[in-house]
Design a protein around this motif. Structure first.
Motif, PDB file in Angstrom:
ATOM      1  N   THR A   1      -1.309   4.555   4.541  1.00 37.26           N
ATOM      2  CA  THR A   1      -1.418   3.857   5.818  1.00 37.26           C
ATOM      3  C   THR A   1      -2.589   2.887   5.776  1.00 37.26           C
ATOM      4  O   THR A   1      -3.707   3.266   5.420  1.00 37.26           O
ATOM      5  CB  THR A   1      -1.630   4.877   6.959  1.00 37.26           C
ATOM      6  N   ALA A   2      -2.345   1.630   6.140  1.00 41.56           N
ATOM      7  CA  ALA A   2      -3.387   0.598   6.085  1.00 41.56           C
ATOM      8  C   ALA A   2      -4.437   0.824   7.165  1.00 41.56           C
ATOM      9  O   ALA A   2      -4.111   1.102   8.318  1.00 41.56           O
ATOM     10  CB  ALA A   2      -2.759  -0.786   6.249  1.00 41.56           C
ATOM     11  N   THR A   3      -5.707   0.716   6.796  1.00 40.09           N
ATOM     12  CA  THR A   3      -6.807   0.885   7.751  1.00 40.09           C
ATOM     13  C   THR A   3      -7.114  -0.393   8.515  1.00 40.09           C
ATOM     14  O   THR A   3      -7.838  -0.360   9.503  1.00 40.09           O
ATOM     15  CB  THR A   3      -8.097   1.318   7.027  1.00 40.09           C
TER      16      THR A   3
ATOM     17  N   ASP B   1      -8.723  -0.962   1.830  1.00 41.21           N
ATOM     18  CA  ASP B   1      -7.330  -0.631   1.511  1.00 41.21           C
ATOM     19  C   ASP B   1      -7.008  -0.924   0.053  1.00 41.21           C
ATOM     20  O   ASP B   1      -6.288  -0.169  -0.600  1.00 41.21           O
ATOM     21  CB  ASP B   1      -6.381  -1.436   2.417  1.00 41.21           C
ATOM     22  N   ARG B   2      -7.541  -2.033  -0.442  1.00 39.51           N
ATOM     23  CA  ARG B   2      -7.269  -2.416  -1.828  1.00 39.51           C
ATOM     24  C   ARG B   2      -7.826  -1.369  -2.791  1.00 39.51           C
ATOM     25  O   ARG B   2      -7.229  -1.051  -3.817  1.00 39.51           O
ATOM     26  CB  ARG B   2      -7.883  -3.786  -2.110  1.00 39.51           C
TER      27      ARG B   2
ATOM     28  N   LEU C   1       0.843  -1.191   0.000  1.00 39.54           N
ATOM     29  CA  LEU C   1       0.000   0.000   0.000  1.00 39.54           C
ATOM     30  C   LEU C   1       0.877   1.239   0.000  1.00 39.54           C
ATOM     31  O   LEU C   1       1.893   1.292   0.693  1.00 39.54           O
ATOM     32  CB  LEU C   1      -0.908   0.029   1.232  1.00 39.54           C
TER      33      LEU C   1
ATOM     34  N   GLY D   1      -4.778   2.444   0.888  1.00 41.41           N
ATOM     35  CA  GLY D   1      -4.521   2.974   2.225  1.00 41.41           C
ATOM     36  C   GLY D   1      -4.883   4.448   2.293  1.00 41.41           C
ATOM     37  O   GLY D   1      -5.364   5.036   1.324  1.00 41.41           O
TER      38      GLY D   1
ATOM     39  N   ILE E   1     -10.904   2.303  12.465  1.00 45.08           N
ATOM     40  CA  ILE E   1      -9.747   2.615  11.619  1.00 45.08           C
ATOM     41  C   ILE E   1      -8.631   3.246  12.452  1.00 45.08           C
ATOM     42  O   ILE E   1      -7.455   2.861  12.352  1.00 45.08           O
ATOM     43  CB  ILE E   1     -10.158   3.544  10.463  1.00 45.08           C
TER      44      ILE E   1
END
Length: 493
Positions: free
Chosen positions: A196-198, A204-205, A193, A209, A233
């Motif tokens: 920042t990944a949730t 996210d995809r 990502l 992110g 989140i």
């Protein structure tokens, strides 16, 4: 007697001049008079009031007007717009000629300009400090110490904002290098990502992110779960945080992030209860009522110990203004570091000049301020927003961009607009009479929508729009990844 003795031995205070450098001012003005290109190197941050000597303020202002009019500024053209005499003994023309003779080079103009600018900021700091002391000694009865602190803090942050002279153009190769570095970080990061990944895989995809400097609007009607999703989140990101100490002592975020949560509606205790309920797997309403047995209390303690160190900072002050929020975010960024800001919610913020007559204008100031803050701190900001009641009047309750309250500024300033929608909520309110054919059909549809939620990506500057399905557990106020039927393990009868 002791006080009298102290007064007797007190020494007279020595006079302290405000910080200044007259020679630097003269050298810079001379450089501009000799070569107007020197003005271009300082004009984006240096103003006449930054000069200490009043006559230098007047000369710089005249030179600026001449140059901006597209004319040549030199001792001859500048003399026309200034007094004939500097003092009784020194004609202005002679002083301008002397400035030109003692000029610094164009190359050093920016350094001299910054020196003059920095000294002006220091003088302003002294003024703010003196005003603080004067207000503390002679404060009106109705002005509380807390209000004085707030006023002083506001003055300091206004000065800090004016005290920034970085910026301007940058070469394309610099921007290109930053873009390649961003792609490299995404390649090395788990999940590939760029942001920042949730913790919500499908979201996210779709978004890559949460992207730095983005203003993300998360909107929905009441009871849709906006705060729950934002809280989930925020905590997912805080719980995943990992930092790496740099050679200069700065801690760089490697994974997850440090989160500032401005909760204008709920208290910090209520927010913590929601997170604790989600992590412990116990209903938040049961926790609040104390309706738990001994083993569940053990779960609460275990969950509490496991999440206590998450870098999630909550400010639950109600009704703060956008300027207060910006000031507190800047302060936390300096003290702790921030990787995400959450604001719950937009309509509870106030502008600097609150006006009941023009709420749209006030909201424009708020959204513009949040977008500017996201860029300044280089972090994503998630701002929650209410939707107008016109959603309820439609047969199809799915939100649209036009449903945003005072939608013009929100839609314009936002980089991403997300809507939370739960068909289950509306379906429960449409229950027909039990025992009828319609009721049986209603039960079948209820089973289909139970525990499901939709996050509609209605706008995204750097990605596709569309809908992401999530699982929602109402008792735990928890959103999670939805396991599709095609992904379930094979069943054998």
């Amino acid at each position: 007697m002791e006080a009298v003795r102290r007064l007797d031995v007190a020494q007279p205070e020595t006079y302290r001049q405000a910080p200044h450098n007259v020679e630097a001012e003269q050298a810079l003005l001379g450089a501009v008079l000799v070569n107007n290109e020197a003005f271009d190197r300082v004009s984006d941050f240096l103003e006449p009031e930054h000069f200490y000597e009043p006559v230098h303020q007047d000369i710089y202002a005249v030179l600026a007007k001449i140059i901006r009019a597209g004319k040549t500024a030199d001792p001859i053209t500048a003399k026309t717009h200034l007094p004939d005499e500097l003092t009784a003994d020194i004609p202005m023309q002679h002083y301008l000629a002397r400035l030109a003779a003692e000029a610094t080079t164009v190359i050093n103009a920016a350094d001299y300009g910054q020196a003059i600018y920095d000294l002006a900021i220091r003088r302003s700091l002294i003024t703010v400090g003196e005003q603080m002391v004067a207000d503390a000694y002679d404060s009106p009865v109705e002005q509380s110490p807390a209000r004085q602190i707030e006023d002083a803090e506001k003055s300091l942050f206004e000065l800090a904002e004016r005290g920034r002279y970085e910026g301007g153009f940058q070469a394309f190769n610099v921007a290109l290098r930053d873009a390649v570095n961003l792609a490299g970080e995404a390649y090395r990061r788990d999940g590939s990502l760029s942001g920042t990944a949730t913790g919500l895989i499908d979201l996210d995809r779709k978004m890559g992110g949460l992207q730095r400097s983005d203003l993300i609007i998360l909107a929905g009607r009441p009871a849709m779960g906006k705060t729950s999703l934002a809280t989930n989140i925020a905590f997912n990101i805080a719980k995943a945080w990992q930092g790496e100490t740099q050679p200069d002592g700065h801690i760089k975020t490697v994974d997850g992030g440090r989160v500032a949560f401005f909760s204008l509606e709920m208290s910090s205790e209520q927010l913590a209860t929601r997170i604790l309920a989600e992590q412990a797997g116990i209903s938040s309403s049961d926790i609040r009522r104390g309706n738990i047995h001994e083993s569940q209390f053990g779960q609460l303690v275990t969950a509490s110990n496991s999440i206590a160190d998450a870098p999630l900072y909550i400010d639950d002050t109600g009704g703060i203004s956008i300027s207060q929020l910006v000031a507190r975010a800047r302060r936390l960024k300096r003290q702790k570091g921030i990787d995400l800001i959450v604001v719950d919610y937009l309509q509870l913020l106030s502008g600097s000049r609150r006006s009941s007559d023009n709420r749209v204008q006030e909201l424009t100031e708020i959204t513009t301020g949040l977008k500017a803050l996201a860029k300044e701190l280089d972090v994503p900001i998630i701002a929650l927003s209410q939707l107008s009641r016109q959603v309820e009047a439609r047969e199809d309750k799915h939100p649209q961009l036009a449903d945003l309250r005072e939608s013009g500024s929100i839609e314009q300033d936002a980089d991403v607009v997300l809507f939370v929608y739960r068909e289950e909520y509306y379906h429960q309110n449409r229950q027909p009479k039990p025992g009828t054919e319609d009721h049986l059909k209603w039960l079948a549809e209820a089973e289909e929508v139970h525990g499901k939620a939709e996050v509609i990506i209605a706008k995204q500057r750097h990605g596709p729009t569309g809908t992401v399905e999530l699982a929602f557990e109402a008792e735990l106020t928890r959103f999670s990844n939805l396991v599709q039927d095609s992904q379930l393990p094979e069943r054998f009868e």
